[in-house]
Design an enzyme around this catalytic site. Structure first.
Site, PDB file in Angstrom:
ATOM      1  N   TYR A 181       0.840  -1.209   0.000  1.00 21.13           N
ATOM      2  CA  TYR A 181       0.000   0.000   0.000  1.00 21.13           C
ATOM      3  C   TYR A 181       0.871   1.253   0.000  1.00 21.13           C
ATOM      4  O   TYR A 181       1.779   1.400   0.826  1.00 21.13           O
ATOM      5  CB  TYR A 181      -0.869  -0.023   1.243  1.00 21.13           C
ATOM      6  CG  TYR A 181      -1.804   1.148   1.366  1.00 21.13           C
ATOM      7  CD1 TYR A 181      -3.067   1.098   0.812  1.00 21.13           C
ATOM      8  CD2 TYR A 181      -1.424   2.289   2.051  1.00 21.13           C
ATOM      9  CE1 TYR A 181      -3.935   2.169   0.933  1.00 21.13           C
ATOM     10  CE2 TYR A 181      -2.289   3.359   2.186  1.00 21.13           C
ATOM     11  CZ  TYR A 181      -3.539   3.291   1.617  1.00 21.13           C
ATOM     12  OH  TYR A 181      -4.399   4.349   1.744  1.00 21.13           O
ATOM     13  N   TYR A 238      -5.471   4.882  -7.280  1.00 19.21           N
ATOM     14  CA  TYR A 238      -5.619   4.789  -5.829  1.00 19.21           C
ATOM     15  C   TYR A 238      -7.069   4.524  -5.490  1.00 19.21           C
ATOM     16  O   TYR A 238      -7.911   5.404  -5.566  1.00 19.21           O
ATOM     17  CB  TYR A 238      -5.134   6.062  -5.134  1.00 19.21           C
ATOM     18  CG  TYR A 238      -5.283   5.968  -3.634  1.00 19.21           C
ATOM     19  CD1 TYR A 238      -4.496   5.091  -2.891  1.00 19.21           C
ATOM     20  CD2 TYR A 238      -6.240   6.715  -2.951  1.00 19.21           C
ATOM     21  CE1 TYR A 238      -4.647   4.967  -1.524  1.00 19.21           C
ATOM     22  CE2 TYR A 238      -6.395   6.600  -1.572  1.00 19.21           C
ATOM     23  CZ  TYR A 238      -5.594   5.734  -0.868  1.00 19.21           C
ATOM     24  OH  TYR A 238      -5.741   5.602   0.490  1.00 19.21           O
TER      25      TYR A 238
END
Ligand SMILES: [Zn+2]
Lengths: 151, 386
Positions: B291, B341
């Site tokens: 991430y 994202y």
């Protein structure tokens, strides 16, 4: 569309005592009634002894810059006129794991962009000043502490 | 009491993703349905076979809208994981647990988000008076944006470990190079040089524009079934070898300044649990999806999951180590910085592509892949294997 500054609730039962103290120009943290440990930010229980008994304990208002950043646009609209401005996390002298967010000001009451960011260093000593931002909200802010012996 | 091992008992058998873009007119519901349908088609499963649904918090589309719109089956398992980008990998874990414990047979994990509009700015969700711990003690001073929180933590990291913006440039340029090979990535046709990075405008010094993820409109989904069922389906299964969730006591999302050591990664208990369950160890991992809402999170994850020692992550990014062909290629689709994202869900799909051998930056012999969510939140991680 929000326009004003972001303000803390000053009537939250866990933290109202802190904001009452800043209105009188005092910086306080919680002191556990069970084991005597200091804690901040305010919490309803002590993580060391699970007691919910506490008192508000005045501290010196001295600390050090734990870290800092310089906020550039786009920032929160109410702060846009001040950007870029430094933001800091201060660790308190009495117990460095107690930290609070803040701004470093060039002088009491000065704007949040009044200090040259190039002057900021991690570990630099600072001391508290108070800045009223609403009728019931007085924020602790920070001034750079001159080295001992400086004029 | 006997515990149930999840090791290799379930697999991801279908993946779907909408186009990645900005300013989409479809609702999050419509985007979510599109991604789920693609994942079911990819797996060769019917909508009516789905009886489990897992997503995470912070989205507008609700389970009833999705099941009703797509004609999914009656649900016997449904849940959502908390903490935004921290919740991504845990959705797969929840799905695997549901299947392994007999709560459901065909479980979809999915995410739909529209973040490109100005309405997604953090202050549009800010209440006039703030009460919650992490807001009250940060936002009144303008310590407000996630970028500010990460900038603060990274400045401290720089101070302790001799890291510099050059190391963040290693991360941003590596992921951009991967995105430049991935036609689906938002930054597919936008190369970035080290100079481009160093000259970019600052957002929260020391972080610049290219240290921050791309706000995107999109949805992604994956379908899980049991390992036995997976063998009969049309795709090469990506087995869930180990899964874990974790958060250190007292840690809070992003603005984690009030624990004893804010640089002690929140992901540590997750890492401990993951490696305890896994036969594949950090040194054996061939490719990783981590991430990256902000580039410094890669440094934190490399250390938290033991890919290098404490304080060694900056050096680990040197010599092309994290790029295709390097020691541990990371975010081979381009990541949150350069692919899209969607709170980290694209890491999951990309991990499956590596296991299938279909990534646009395919790692040779990628018989395993590490996937993790944000280490600056309550988090999760898992290991996929062939
Ligand atoms: Zn106590």
């Amino acid at each position: 569309m929000p326009v004003g500054p972001i303000l803390p609730a000053t009537d939250d039962p866990d933290s109202a005592g802190f904001w009452a103290a800043t209105r009188e120009g005092k910086f306080v943290v919680q002191k556990c009634g069970g084991c005597g440990e200091l804690r901040f930010p305010p919490r309803p229980f002590c993580k060391y002894c699970q007691s919910n008994d506490f008192s508000w304990h005045p501290v010196s208002g001295r600390g050090r810059i734990w870290s800092f950043a310089i906020a550039h646009k786009p920032v929160y609209p109410a702060l846009a006129d001040f950007a870029p401005f430094p933001i800091v996390i201060v660790e308190l002298e009495e117990k460095p794991t107690l930290r609070i967010s803040g701004n470093v000001l060039a002088a009491p009451g000065a704007a949040i962009n009044s200090v040259d960011p190039a002057k900021l260093r991690i570990g630099q000593p600072v001391h508290v000043t108070f800045q009223q931002v609403a009728e019931d909200v007085v924020l602790p802010q920070w001034l750079l502490t001159p080295p001992p012996g400086a004029a | 009491m006997d515990t149930i091992s999840l090791k290799d008992r379930t697999a991801i058998v279908g993946i779907g993703q909408t186009k990645f873009g900005k300013g989409f007119t479809q609702s999050e519901e419509a985007l979510g349905c599109e991604a789920i349908k693609m994942a079911l088609d990819d797996a060769g499963l019917k909508a009516s076979e789905v009886n489990g649904l897992v997503s995470y918090m912070m989205q507008t589309a609700e389970e009833d809208e999705i099941t009703g719109a797509l004609g999914l089956g009656d649900l016997t398992y449904f849940t959502r994981t908390p903490s935004g980008g921290g919740g991504a990998a845990a959705t797969v874990g929840q799905a695997a647990m549901a299947i392994a414990t007999g709560q459901a047979d065909v479980v979809v994990a999915w995410r739909s988000r529209k973040r490109s509009a100005a309405a997604s700015r953090v202050w549009m969700q800010t209440q006039p008076r703030v009460v919650h711990l992490r807001e009250m003690w940060t936002t009144p001073w303008g310590v407000l944006r996630p970028a500010d929180h990460v900038a603060m933590l990274f400045r401290r990291y720089m101070h302790l470990y001799d890291a510099t913006r050059e190391h963040l440039a290693n991360i941003a340029t590596a992921f951009r190079a991967h995105a430049n090979r991935n036609p689906a990535a938002l930054m597919y046709d936008k190369p970035m040089t080290r100079d481009d990075y160093m000259n970019a405008r600052l957002i929260s010094d020391p972080l610049c524009l290219f240290d921050c993820c791309l706000e995107t409109d999109a949805a992604l989904a994956v379908v899980l079934v049991s390992a036995e069922r997976a063998k009969d389906l049309k795709q090469k299964p990506a087995y869930i070898h180990a899964i874990a969730q974790g958060v250190t006591s007292g840690s809070t999302m992003m603005a984690n300044f009030f624990v004893d050591d804010p640089l002690h990664s929140q992901a540590n208990p997750c890492a401990e649990s993951l490696w305890r369950q896994s036969d594949i160890k950090a040194k054996d991992i061939k490719v990783a999806q981590m991430y990256d809402a902000f580039s410094p999170e890669i440094l934190m994850c490399l250390e938290a999951y033991g890919f290098c020692g404490k304080g060694e992550a900056a050096a680990f990014t040197e010599n092309g180590n994290i790029q295709l062909g390097g020691k541990l290629p990371i975010n081979t689709g381009g990541g949150g910085l350069s692919e899209c994202y969607i709170h980290g869900f694209n890491m999951i799909n990309e991990g499956v592509k590596q296991i299938r051998g279909t990534s646009t930056s395919q790692v040779d012999d990628a018989d395993n892949c590490f996937v993790c969510a944000s280490d600056l939140n309550p988090t999760g991680a898992f290991i996929l294997r062939r």
